[in-house]
Design a protein around this motif. Sequence first.
Motif, PDB file in Angstrom:
ATOM      1  N   ASP A 148      28.855   1.605  -4.989  1.00  0.00           N
ATOM      2  CA  ASP A 148      27.863   0.767  -5.535  1.00  0.00           C
ATOM      3  C   ASP A 148      27.374   1.227  -6.782  1.00  0.00           C
ATOM      4  O   ASP A 148      27.980   2.438  -7.376  1.00  0.00           O
ATOM      5  CB  ASP A 148      26.635   1.193  -4.728  1.00  0.00           C
ATOM      6  N   SER A 149      26.771   0.556  -7.584  1.00  0.00           N
ATOM      7  CA  SER A 149      26.541   0.863  -9.033  1.00  0.00           C
ATOM      8  C   SER A 149      25.000   0.054  -9.472  1.00  0.00           C
ATOM      9  O   SER A 149      24.878  -1.247  -8.721  1.00  0.00           O
ATOM     10  CB  SER A 149      27.478   0.749  -9.913  1.00  0.00           C
ATOM     11  N   PHE A 150      24.683   0.553 -10.300  1.00  0.00           N
ATOM     12  CA  PHE A 150      23.082  -0.148 -10.642  1.00  0.00           C
ATOM     13  C   PHE A 150      22.883  -0.114 -12.321  1.00  0.00           C
ATOM     14  O   PHE A 150      23.379   0.759 -12.906  1.00  0.00           O
ATOM     15  CB  PHE A 150      21.846   0.617 -10.213  1.00  0.00           C
ATOM     16  N   SER A 151      22.496  -1.167 -12.686  1.00  0.00           N
ATOM     17  CA  SER A 151      22.092  -1.316 -14.122  1.00  0.00           C
ATOM     18  C   SER A 151      20.838  -1.070 -14.566  1.00  0.00           C
ATOM     19  O   SER A 151      19.975  -1.862 -14.882  1.00  0.00           O
ATOM     20  CB  SER A 151      22.576  -2.751 -14.711  1.00  0.00           C
ATOM     21  N   LEU A 152      20.387   0.451 -14.022  1.00  0.00           N
ATOM     22  CA  LEU A 152      18.935   0.542 -14.222  1.00  0.00           C
ATOM     23  C   LEU A 152      18.528   1.163 -15.674  1.00  0.00           C
ATOM     24  O   LEU A 152      17.451   1.109 -16.064  1.00  0.00           O
ATOM     25  CB  LEU A 152      18.730   1.689 -13.007  1.00  0.00           C
ATOM     26  N   MET A 174       0.715  -1.211   0.105  1.00  0.00           N
ATOM     27  CA  MET A 174       0.052   0.096   0.135  1.00  0.00           C
ATOM     28  C   MET A 174       0.905   1.276   0.000  1.00  0.00           C
ATOM     29  O   MET A 174       0.550   2.210  -0.614  1.00  0.00           O
ATOM     30  CB  MET A 174      -0.931  -0.022   1.154  1.00  0.00           C
ATOM     31  N   GLN A 175       1.900   1.382   0.994  1.00  0.00           N
ATOM     32  CA  GLN A 175       2.844   2.453   1.143  1.00  0.00           C
ATOM     33  C   GLN A 175       3.731   2.582  -0.595  1.00  0.00           C
ATOM     34  O   GLN A 175       3.597   3.847  -0.993  1.00  0.00           O
ATOM     35  CB  GLN A 175       3.981   2.343   2.238  1.00  0.00           C
ATOM     36  N   THR A 176       3.767   1.667  -1.084  1.00  0.00           N
ATOM     37  CA  THR A 176       4.719   1.785  -2.408  1.00  0.00           C
ATOM     38  C   THR A 176       3.918   2.336  -3.197  1.00  0.00           C
ATOM     39  O   THR A 176       4.164   3.092  -4.169  1.00  0.00           O
ATOM     40  CB  THR A 176       5.063   0.437  -2.812  1.00  0.00           C
ATOM     41  N   SER A 177       2.454   1.869  -3.492  1.00  0.00           N
ATOM     42  CA  SER A 177       1.425   2.372  -4.283  1.00  0.00           C
ATOM     43  C   SER A 177       1.102   3.816  -4.143  1.00  0.00           C
ATOM     44  O   SER A 177       1.060   4.604  -4.990  1.00  0.00           O
ATOM     45  CB  SER A 177      -0.019   1.617  -4.122  1.00  0.00           C
ATOM     46  N   GLU A 220      11.894   3.756  -9.414  1.00  0.00           N
ATOM     47  CA  GLU A 220      13.160   2.894  -9.235  1.00  0.00           C
ATOM     48  C   GLU A 220      14.360   3.578  -8.830  1.00  0.00           C
ATOM     49  O   GLU A 220      15.135   3.067  -7.961  1.00  0.00           O
ATOM     50  CB  GLU A 220      13.375   2.149 -10.522  1.00  0.00           C
ATOM     51  N   LEU A 221      14.542   4.568  -9.459  1.00  0.00           N
ATOM     52  CA  LEU A 221      15.829   5.684  -9.059  1.00  0.00           C
ATOM     53  C   LEU A 221      15.834   5.942  -7.753  1.00  0.00           C
ATOM     54  O   LEU A 221      16.748   5.890  -6.689  1.00  0.00           O
ATOM     55  CB  LEU A 221      15.726   6.339  -9.997  1.00  0.00           C
ATOM     56  N   ILE A 222      14.499   6.487  -7.511  1.00  0.00           N
ATOM     57  CA  ILE A 222      14.559   6.942  -5.903  1.00  0.00           C
ATOM     58  C   ILE A 222      14.623   5.517  -4.868  1.00  0.00           C
ATOM     59  O   ILE A 222      15.384   5.883  -3.757  1.00  0.00           O
ATOM     60  CB  ILE A 222      13.250   7.631  -5.376  1.00  0.00           C
ATOM     61  N   GLY A 233      11.009  16.860  -6.383  1.00  0.00           N
ATOM     62  CA  GLY A 233       9.702  16.612  -5.709  1.00  0.00           C
ATOM     63  C   GLY A 233       9.624  14.946  -5.011  1.00  0.00           C
ATOM     64  O   GLY A 233       9.515  14.805  -3.985  1.00  0.00           O
ATOM     65  N   PRO A 234      10.038  13.987  -6.010  1.00  0.00           N
ATOM     66  CA  PRO A 234      10.008  12.719  -5.599  1.00  0.00           C
ATOM     67  C   PRO A 234      11.024  12.369  -4.384  1.00  0.00           C
ATOM     68  O   PRO A 234      10.734  11.860  -3.221  1.00  0.00           O
ATOM     69  CB  PRO A 234      10.630  11.935  -6.964  1.00  0.00           C
TER      70      PRO A 234
END
Length: 215
Positions: free
Chosen positions: A199-203, A1-4, A51-53, A76-77
């Motif tokens: 860290d690194s991410f393949s976003l 619910m919080q994610t939504s 996803e970035l946040i 804002g996010p």
Amino acid sequence: MQTSLLRASLTSFLMVGIAAHAAAQVGVRPAEQWIPLLDSPERIESMHVPELISRLGVQKEMMIADVGAGSGVLTGPLALATGPRGTVYASDIDQALLTHIEQRAQSSRLTNVKTVLGTFTDPKLPAPVDLALMNDVLHHVADRAAYLKTLASQIKRGGRLAIVDFKAESSPHKGNAELIVTESQVNDWAALAGLERTDSFSLYADRYFVIYTKR
């Protein structure tokens, strides 16, 4: 619910910017040209904002800097993620862009967004932050090594710097060498600034996303 709920809040904030429709050292444009580009639905979709946040690991009450905030797509996010007791400094060198961000924040009732007029060489953060983000920004800075050193001095010990920028082979600026910043170069400049890659991410397929920590 919080994610939504968070995703719905992020969508609401982003749509404010699109409906409302940065200057930089390299690749200069006036704010009235930047805002429609930065707020375009296509660009926002490509940024994978929720996803970035999430990967930034934002926690409540954090002090965050959106460096080179542009039109405030991420301001804002970030403000929503850190909550009303946190703070997001939106730093940019163009007052017109900062005014746009202020209007977005007011429309979204985000009272924890603080705009900061930076310079070509200094984001001018008023207090040390837990997290600084440079998204699609560093390639617009002329003296990148010096800028990152100055920014690092405004990050708390143990705080982090996240950089998202285009890979050389897929950059929309690949015909202009001065607008290309490689991941290897960023690693070197960050190390000189006292930041350790952690860290690194393949976003993204066309961008690298790396996090550095101040030891």
